[in-house]
Design an enzyme around this catalytic site. Structure first.
Site: not given
Ligand SMILES: NC(=[NH2+])NCCC[C@H](N)C(=O)O
Length: 293
Positions: A179, A273
């Site tokens: 990511h 996150c």
């Protein structure tokens, strides 16, 4: 759990902007499947430790004066703690994620319901695979967007059309940095820090062109998710072990706050996150989203 006192630096004085975050308590945290190289289902996890680390992070945000809303964890969806992946918001417009892996697919509707129930004026559910702020990072009035592992490059076009902000695609090439928010962090409206080796040569050149003064992470700091950091413009919350990054940030006037997110790292995520920024403006939202409690 006690959290370390903030470490101030030299550099220019930085000003924090109050933030509003969405977090999800890791009440059902577990690593029961593997969808990134950090996840090893055969290794034990301790839900209570994950909860304690998460609560410490939440308390840091509250102590800094930020607002934190919570999304209820759903049994059977252990990755829900990583709320950054649930959506991307700009001026109250919400683009709800569509997850690449079947194990996380059901999270999308949980986010959709949460935003719809709180009166966000425009809520879109992405058509293309789009993992929210995991891959889309707003830097001022520009969106940096990762692709290569999760988010479909066509989702970059979709997001640009919905939000009306330029989207710059960046090719992630190392599966450990699957990511964008594992390899790049936003510090301020025009400042970032990143790990060049996580990107293709062309994307590295784009980053040098756009951010010639960026903070560059060592491989050691990148490997402990030093870039999975949350900045409010003055305070930067990052792993306590990312000492080189923290020193660079303090030289630039940031106040660093070290955290231990080791249990949540077993799922492949850190502080950023676990944090989705809820961005709305008073003009775009007729009534600001209702407080949780
Ligand atoms: N914003 C993030 N990078 N979130 C981490 C997500 C971790 C999760 N286990 C996944 O692989 O999808």
């Amino acid at each position: 759990m006690a959290h370390p006192s903030p470490a101030a630096g030299t550099g220019p004085h930085r000003v924090a902007r109050p933030r509003h975050y969405l977090m999800c308590r890791p009440g059902h945290f577990d690593v029961s499947y593997s969808i990134n190289p950090w996840m090893h289902p055969e290794k034990p996890t301790a839900t209570a430790v994950a909860v304690a680390q998460w609560e410490n992070l939440r308390q840091i945000f509250l102590d800094l004066g930020h607002r934190v809303d919570e999304l209820d964890p759903v049994p059977g969806l252990p990755d829900m703690v990583y709320t950054a992946n649930g959506a991307l918001l700009h001026d109250g417009t919400v683009v709800v994620a569509r997850f690449r892996h079947a194990q996380r697919a059901a999270e999308s509707d949980a986010y959709l319901r949460w935003f719809a129930a709180r009166g966000y004026p425009v809520v879109h559910q992405a058509d293309r695979i789009n993992e929210g702020e995991g891959d889309f990072l707003l830097v001022g009035r520009r969106i940096l967007a990762g692709f290569g592992f999760r988010t479909d490059p066509l989702a970059h076009h979709e997001t640009q059309e919905i939000l009306g902000l330029p989207v710059i695609g960046l090719h992630l090439t190392d599966p450990r940095y699957y990511h964008l928010d594992t390899a790049l962090a936003v510090l301020d409206d025009d400042e970032i820090m990143y790990y060049p080796a996580a990107f293709s040569p062309g994307s590295q050149a784009v980053l040098r062109e756009l951010y010639p003064d960026a903070v560059i992470a060592t491989s050691a700091d990148a490997e402990i998710f030093g870039l999975n950091a949350v900045s409010d413009g003055r305070h930067v919350v990052l792993p306590a072990a990312a000492v080189d990054l923290a020193a660079q940030l303090r030289k630039r006037g940031f106040v660093t706050i070290g955290v231990d997110m080791s249990e949540l790292l077993k799922g492949g995520g850190g502080a950023k996150c676990c944090t989705l920024e809820l961005r709305y403006s008073s003009t775009a939202c007729a009534s600001p989203p209702a407080p949780e409690r």
